[in-house]
Write a protein that holds these residues in place. Structure first.
Motif, mmCIF file in Angstrom:
data_model
loop_
_atom_site.group_PDB
_atom_site.id
_atom_site.type_symbol
_atom_site.label_atom_id
_atom_site.label_comp_id
_atom_site.label_asym_id
_atom_site.label_seq_id
_atom_site.Cartn_x
_atom_site.Cartn_y
_atom_site.Cartn_z
ATOM 1 N N GLU A 143 0.829 -1.212 0.000
ATOM 2 C CA GLU A 143 0.000 0.000 0.000
ATOM 3 C C GLU A 143 0.857 1.253 0.000
ATOM 4 O O GLU A 143 0.553 2.217 -0.705
ATOM 5 C CB GLU A 143 -0.932 0.027 1.213
ATOM 6 N N HIS A 178 0.598 4.096 -2.837
ATOM 7 C CA HIS A 178 0.291 5.505 -2.551
ATOM 8 C C HIS A 178 1.295 6.427 -3.234
ATOM 9 O O HIS A 178 0.909 7.480 -3.766
ATOM 10 C CB HIS A 178 0.257 5.762 -1.044
ATOM 11 N N TRP A 236 0.509 6.324 -7.019
ATOM 12 C CA TRP A 236 -0.689 7.134 -7.282
ATOM 13 C C TRP A 236 -0.358 8.619 -7.207
ATOM 14 O O TRP A 236 -0.781 9.401 -8.055
ATOM 15 C CB TRP A 236 -1.802 6.790 -6.298
ATOM 16 N N GLN A 291 -6.848 2.091 -9.997
ATOM 17 C CA GLN A 291 -6.872 3.470 -9.514
ATOM 18 C C GLN A 291 -7.146 3.517 -8.014
ATOM 19 O O GLN A 291 -7.753 2.607 -7.446
ATOM 20 C CB GLN A 291 -7.919 4.279 -10.285
ATOM 21 N N LYS A 292 -6.702 4.589 -7.391
ATOM 22 C CA LYS A 292 -6.827 4.736 -5.941
ATOM 23 C C LYS A 292 -8.277 4.641 -5.491
ATOM 24 O O LYS A 292 -8.580 3.981 -4.486
ATOM 25 C CB LYS A 292 -6.213 6.064 -5.500
ATOM 26 N N LYS A 317 -9.742 2.091 -2.804
ATOM 27 C CA LYS A 317 -10.365 2.673 -1.615
ATOM 28 C C LYS A 317 -11.768 2.081 -1.406
ATOM 29 O O LYS A 317 -12.150 1.758 -0.290
ATOM 30 C CB LYS A 317 -10.471 4.189 -1.766
#
Length: 123
Positions: A12, A16, A19, A72-73, A77
């Motif tokens: 992760e 991050h 992204w 995609q984030k 999420k």
């Protein structure tokens, strides 16, 4: 999205950065990470795992690879949030919000902002 799996904490952290950067070489990812910086080989291994898991793809520049997000984030999420609500809050977003209110992790201004958001969705 059903095929996506949750990532490890290290995976992760790398995602991050990718992204945020919109794609990156391993050296760019390392530059963004806090001290103590992980070894190049460690980050390179995590990036390759993420590619195997379908989260990343790469473009080759000679011996270097630039990695870009495939997932995609917002997609990730959604997966993590749904799993959290399902597993810990009896599939109830209300229970999730109640938890944060009870633990005093939401102040009155944030609660007011949530109420305004809810009211705007009803319109």
């Amino acid at each position: 999205m059903d095929q996506l799996k949750e990532l490890t904490r290290a995976e992760e952290e790398i995602m991050h950065e990718i992204w945020a950067l919109g794609g990156a070489f391993v050296k760019d990812i390392i530059a963004q990470l806090p001290e103590p910086k992980p070894a190049y080989n460690t980050v390179s291994t995590i990036v390759r795992i993420l590619e195997t898991k379908g989260f990343l793809m790469h473009k080759s520049y000679g011996k270097s690879h630039k990695y870009m997000a495939v997932v995609q984030k917002d997609t990730y999420k959604k997966l993590v949030t749904e799993k959290l609500v399902d597993n810990y809050f009896q599939r109830s977003p209300k229970d999730l919000v109640s938890y944060f209110i009870e633990k005093e992790q939401l102040d009155l201004a944030e609660i007011d902002a949530l109420l305004k958001l809810i009211r705007s969705q009803k319109s």
